[in-house]
Design a protein around this motif. Structure first.
Motif, PDB file in Angstrom:
ATOM      1  N   GLN A  34     -53.235  16.681 -30.519  1.00 58.22           N
ATOM      2  CA  GLN A  34     -53.196  16.712 -31.980  1.00 58.22           C
ATOM      3  C   GLN A  34     -54.364  15.925 -32.576  1.00 58.22           C
ATOM      4  O   GLN A  34     -54.988  16.360 -33.559  1.00 58.22           O
TER       5      GLN A  34
ATOM      6  N   GLU B  48     -54.808   9.946 -40.627  1.00 52.36           N
ATOM      7  CA  GLU B  48     -53.349  10.026 -40.711  1.00 52.36           C
ATOM      8  C   GLU B  48     -52.755  10.515 -39.393  1.00 52.36           C
ATOM      9  O   GLU B  48     -51.738   9.993 -38.926  1.00 52.36           O
ATOM     10  N   VAL B  49     -53.408  11.505 -38.767  1.00 53.23           N
ATOM     11  CA  VAL B  49     -52.943  11.985 -37.468  1.00 53.23           C
ATOM     12  C   VAL B  49     -53.044  10.885 -36.423  1.00 53.23           C
ATOM     13  O   VAL B  49     -52.115  10.660 -35.633  1.00 53.23           O
TER      14      VAL B  49
ATOM     15  N   THR C 199     -52.952   7.715 -36.947  1.00 54.62           N
ATOM     16  CA  THR C 199     -51.928   6.708 -37.252  1.00 54.62           C
ATOM     17  C   THR C 199     -50.573   7.135 -36.711  1.00 54.62           C
ATOM     18  O   THR C 199     -49.826   6.328 -36.141  1.00 54.62           O
ATOM     19  N   GLU C 200     -50.232   8.412 -36.891  1.00 48.95           N
ATOM     20  CA  GLU C 200     -48.948   8.904 -36.401  1.00 48.95           C
ATOM     21  C   GLU C 200     -48.897   8.876 -34.877  1.00 48.95           C
ATOM     22  O   GLU C 200     -47.858   8.559 -34.290  1.00 48.95           O
ATOM     23  N   VAL C 201     -50.004   9.215 -34.220  1.00 47.78           N
ATOM     24  CA  VAL C 201     -50.045   9.164 -32.759  1.00 47.78           C
ATOM     25  C   VAL C 201     -49.873   7.725 -32.275  1.00 47.78           C
ATOM     26  O   VAL C 201     -49.104   7.460 -31.339  1.00 47.78           O
TER      27      VAL C 201
ATOM     28  N   ARG D 143     -48.385   1.044 -39.301  1.00 45.01           N
ATOM     29  CA  ARG D 143     -48.511   2.464 -39.656  1.00 45.01           C
ATOM     30  C   ARG D 143     -48.882   2.624 -41.128  1.00 45.01           C
ATOM     31  O   ARG D 143     -49.740   3.461 -41.473  1.00 45.01           O
TER      32      ARG D 143
ATOM     33  N   ASN E  79     -54.359   3.017 -46.450  1.00 46.86           N
ATOM     34  CA  ASN E  79     -53.375   4.056 -46.141  1.00 46.86           C
ATOM     35  C   ASN E  79     -54.037   5.429 -46.154  1.00 46.86           C
ATOM     36  O   ASN E  79     -54.630   5.835 -47.162  1.00 46.86           O
TER      37      ASN E  79
ATOM     38  N   TYR F 150     -48.412   5.255 -33.856  1.00 47.77           N
ATOM     39  CA  TYR F 150     -47.042   4.810 -34.130  1.00 47.77           C
ATOM     40  C   TYR F 150     -46.070   5.394 -33.107  1.00 47.77           C
ATOM     41  O   TYR F 150     -45.196   4.679 -32.588  1.00 47.77           O
ATOM     42  N   ALA F 151     -46.220   6.685 -32.798  1.00 49.13           N
ATOM     43  CA  ALA F 151     -45.335   7.310 -31.809  1.00 49.13           C
ATOM     44  C   ALA F 151     -45.497   6.656 -30.446  1.00 49.13           C
ATOM     45  O   ALA F 151     -44.510   6.437 -29.719  1.00 49.13           O
TER      46      ALA F 151
END
Length: 493
Positions: A45, A123-124, A126-128, A485, A303, A130-131
């Motif tokens: 991703q 943003e992608v 950041t999500e990776v 995040r 952010n 965090y996951a």
């Protein structure tokens, strides 16, 4: 009290228990930062988002240029007879120039959209990140609870051996001292393991199923005090049932760990499990959230969602300017070149009996040209500008909504952190009281004045509270991960 209990333990047994402690709690040195760097680099991703960002940069590099010039060439199949001769063909070259400021607006709009795509890329990432951190914390939680389950299993095996000794008519005092020597180090292991977990645990501090389940089962051990006979035999059967249930729970815990390893592998872009020995910060480390009364400036500045909406709004504002400039005339500058050949006049006598050829016949012609398009139909330009203004306004409102959601999330993080830390303080006090109770019960048991079932129940309750403590510590760290995040700590600005 712990030192007093050690006086009754054989030296070899103390060394054996120390070896068990070192075996049960290996040094866990997996570098989370290395996993994070690999995930941000290899996650599918993230790689797809990086390619979209590169495509946006290419589009931005193609904006802000003049329209291509237009070249027209024509050849007559039959020469056109004109006064200046026969026209054989013509060619024209025209360059259109948008109104002043149009190219600059196009370039600014493309650059703003590229920056918006870059914010979406962050943003992608950041999500990776965090996951990955949540999966890492889940692995830590499962491994820590697995350690507690193994302690509990060792406890049940010690009790089963004690019951067998009593059933066979062995020395009850010696059996009690041996059991106490095996139980009390478990208390020390539980305390040292929990204190070394400096700052990690899962949201919702419920006790682990296996640890708490064994604790409830230990409450029925009063029959063991009856010595040999049916009471000791039934105690053995109950202990075996609890041990079988705990062994099954450990197998399930291992299956959960295997799934978590596969989740780590997926985030790293691999098609295989990636075993991780999760480790956390030094004991006692804590971190502070900014003041809860206002959203931190670093969140507002970093952010990715806010940045993406702001850049999209800037792009729409440039579209408003572009729509207005499209309604201005475009100027064209060019040249037309006509090819002629001389043509003798028929039937008209020329000087000295020759044919008469007018002066200048056959010369090629060059004609400079200027064109101007007339944008008379104004409605479409007004509609474009109005649509872009409405979209810019909608994006501004979206930013207000995202700010409110961020502030609400920030307040929620403060509440979750305070709740987890409050529970940690409570569990620390409860664990300290249980350790003191276990000291007294163990001393009484060695002196043949206490009840083994009481020691068992206290130890099982201690293990249950240690499981809750792990959950609460992970909860605090999940709050930290959620704040990172919001502020995109792992992906920059």
């Amino acid at each position: 009290m712990k030192n007093k209990l050690r006086l009754f333990w054989p030296g070899g047994l103390r060394l054996l228990m120390l070896g068990l402690v070192l075996f049960q709690f290996p040094a866990r040195g997996q570098d989370f930062q290395m996993l994070l760097e690999e995930a941000l680099r290899e996650n599918p991703q993230a790689k797809a988002a990086a390619q979209r960002h590169r495509a946006a940069l290419e589009r931005a590099g193609a904006a802000g240029f003049l329209p291509d010039p237009e070249l027209q060439v024509g050849v007559f199949t039959r020469p056109m007879e004109l006064l200046m001769g026969d026209q054989r063909g013509e060619g024209s070259l025209m360059q259109m120039f948008p109104w002043f400021g149009m190219l600059k607006a196009e370039k600014a709009e493309a650059a703003a959209m590229a920056e918006a795509v870059h914010a979406a890329y962050r943003e992608v990432l950041t999500e990776v990140a965090y996951a990955l951190e949540i999966s890492y914390l889940e692995i830590y939680r499962l491994q820590a609870l697995q350690d507690l389950d193994e302690q509990n299993l060792a406890l049940l095996k010690a009790l089963e051996e004690l019951a067998l000794i009593r059933l066979q008519g062995g020395d009850g005092a010696l059996a009690a001292a041996s059991a106490s020597a095996r139980l009390c180090p478990l208390r020390g292991r539980a305390s040292s393991a929990s204190s070394a977990m400096g700052g990690m645990g899962s949201m919702g501090a419920a006790p682990a199923t296996s640890a708490s389940g064994a604790a409830s089962g230990g409450a029925g051990m009063g029959g063991m005090e009856a010595g040999a006979g049916s009471g000791a035999y039934s105690a053995i059967l109950r202990l075996r049932m609890q041990r079988m249930a705990l062994e099954s729970a450990l197998e399930q815990r291992q299956d959960d760990l295997e799934l978590a390893y596969f989740q780590i592998g997926t985030l790293l872009g691999r098609e295989e499990a990636v075993p991780v020995q999760a480790s956390l910060g030094p004991a006692g480390t804590r971190w502070m959230l900014p003041d809860a009364q206002e959203l931190p400036l670093e969140v507002l500045e970093a952010n990715p969602m806010l940045a993406m909406l702001a850049k999209e709004q800037l792009a729409r504002e440039q579209e408003v300017k572009m729509a207005r400039l499209e309604g201005a005339p475009m100027i064209g500058l060019g040249v037309n070149y006509m090819v002629f050949s001389p043509r003798p006049e028929m039937g008209a006598p020329g000087p000295e009996g020759g044919m008469f050829v007018p002066m200048g016949m056959g010369n090629n012609m060059v004609m400079p040209m200027v064109s101007l398009n007339l944008p008379l139909y104004r409605r479409k330009y007004k509609a474009k500008a109005a649509a872009a203004r409405e979209e810019a306004g909608a994006l501004a409102l979206q930013q207000d909504q995202v700010r409110q959601e961020l502030f609400l999330s920030f307040q929620s993080l403060h509440r979750d952190k305070q709740e987890a830390e409050r529970r940690l303080r409570l569990l620390a006090d409860q664990v300290a009281l249980l350790e003191e109770a276990l000291n007294w019960a163990g001393t009484a048991l060695i002196g043949n004045a206490g009840s083994l079932s009481e020691v068992v129940n206290i130890q099982q309750e201690l293990l249950s509270y240690q499981a809750q403590r792990i959950e609460a510590e992970v909860a605090v760290e999940k709050v930290r991960a959620a704040y990172e995040r919001l502020a995109a700590k792992h992906t920059g600005k």
